[in-house]
Design a protein around this motif. Structure first.
Motif, short mmCIF file in Angstrom:
data_model
loop_
_atom_site.label_atom_id
_atom_site.label_comp_id
_atom_site.label_asym_id
_atom_site.label_seq_id
_atom_site.Cartn_x
_atom_site.Cartn_y
_atom_site.Cartn_z
N SER A 118 64.66 81.24 -46.57
CA SER A 118 66.10 81.31 -45.23
C SER A 118 66.91 82.15 -45.45
O SER A 118 67.02 82.65 -46.66
N ALA A 119 67.24 82.45 -43.71
CA ALA A 119 68.17 83.65 -43.44
C ALA A 119 68.84 83.43 -42.20
O ALA A 119 67.97 82.48 -41.12
N VAL A 120 69.70 83.92 -41.53
CA VAL A 120 70.17 83.35 -40.66
C VAL A 120 70.32 85.09 -40.23
O VAL A 120 70.45 86.35 -40.98
N VAL A 121 69.95 85.13 -38.89
CA VAL A 121 68.98 85.95 -38.25
C VAL A 121 70.53 87.11 -37.39
O VAL A 121 71.25 86.41 -36.86
N PRO A 122 70.63 88.16 -37.84
CA PRO A 122 72.11 89.53 -37.39
C PRO A 122 72.06 88.95 -35.80
O PRO A 122 70.59 89.47 -35.55
N LYS A 123 72.69 88.94 -34.97
CA LYS A 123 72.70 90.14 -33.39
C LYS A 123 71.68 91.17 -33.57
O LYS A 123 71.15 91.67 -32.48
N SER A 124 71.39 91.84 -34.31
CA SER A 124 71.62 93.50 -34.87
C SER A 124 69.41 93.61 -34.51
O SER A 124 69.13 94.25 -33.87
N ILE A 125 69.12 92.40 -34.29
CA ILE A 125 67.56 92.14 -34.34
C ILE A 125 66.57 91.28 -33.77
O ILE A 125 66.00 91.31 -33.27
N ALA A 126 67.76 91.21 -32.54
CA ALA A 126 67.80 90.46 -31.38
C ALA A 126 66.64 91.33 -30.19
O ALA A 126 66.68 92.55 -30.19
N GLY A 127 65.94 90.33 -30.33
CA GLY A 127 64.24 91.05 -29.53
C GLY A 127 63.58 90.55 -29.97
O GLY A 127 62.21 91.45 -29.73
N TRP A 128 63.35 90.27 -31.98
CA TRP A 128 62.57 90.56 -32.18
C TRP A 128 61.69 89.35 -32.12
O TRP A 128 62.54 88.64 -31.48
N ASN A 129 60.86 89.17 -32.56
CA ASN A 129 59.69 87.97 -32.38
C ASN A 129 59.59 87.44 -34.28
O ASN A 129 60.05 88.20 -35.35
N VAL A 130 59.33 86.75 -34.49
CA VAL A 130 58.73 86.44 -35.89
C VAL A 130 56.55 86.05 -35.70
O VAL A 130 56.10 85.75 -34.54
#
Length: 182
Positions: A80-92
């Protein structure tokens, strides 16, 4: 007290997984996080797959905004990890769950709890292992998260977060030193 993970999630978004069939990699496509990008509380984003925008557009629910917790659900379970705002717009990818925590100040706490021996135990005993290990979203939702008073959660998350940051700096330094030695 303990709350189930679903009780801590933004009800509007819910817990979900991402793109089921990403197709072939696209040079200028939308980046997606896969299982190999999540390790020890960190996102390794130097090697990401990009998918065609028309494929990604069908998965707006799992599109990252920053601040979510991601959890690996297939293969290497429980990273697990917390998603940084810098990769907003990415998907999984399908093998990665997106957990949007409703109270932003609890995001780090939840991610740390997911890495705890207790929750790792639940993840591994509740997983199904027909072809490869898989952890279902309904089981993610029922994970028991300990909830001490908020000041304690924040203090613990701050201390453990600082230790995680130091470990990551040391890991990168080791990588640099090994590269220089070669």
């Amino acid at each position: 007290t303990y709350l189930t993970l679903v009780q801590l999630v933004d009800e509007q978004r819910g817990i979900c997984y991402g793109i089921v069939q990403p197709g072939s990699a696209q040079k200028d496509g939308v980046p997606i996080l896969r299982v190999n990008n999540v390790r020890s509380g960190q996102l390794m984003i130097d090697d990401v797959m990009r998918v065609a925008p028309d494929i990604e557009s069908k998965y707006s629910r799992s599109r990252l905004r920053g601040g979510e917790v991601v959890l690996t659900l297939v293969g290497s379970l429980g990273e697990s990890a917390v998603v940084p705002k810098s990769i907003a717009g990415w998907n999984v990818a399908r093998a990665v769950g997106v957990i949007p925590i409703s109270n932003e100040s609890d995001t780090r706490w939840v991610e740390l709890c997911l890495r705890s021996p207790l929750l790792q135990h639940y993840i591994h005993i509740w997983a199904t292992t027909t072809v490869q290990a898989t952890f279902n979203l309904r089981d993610v939702a029922r994970l028991p998260v300990p909830m001490p008073p908020e000041p304690e959660r924040q203090a613990i998350a701050c201390i453990l977060g600082a230790l995680d940051d130091k470990i990551e700096v040391n890991r990168r330094m080791n990588g640099t030193l090994e590269a220089m030695a070669r």
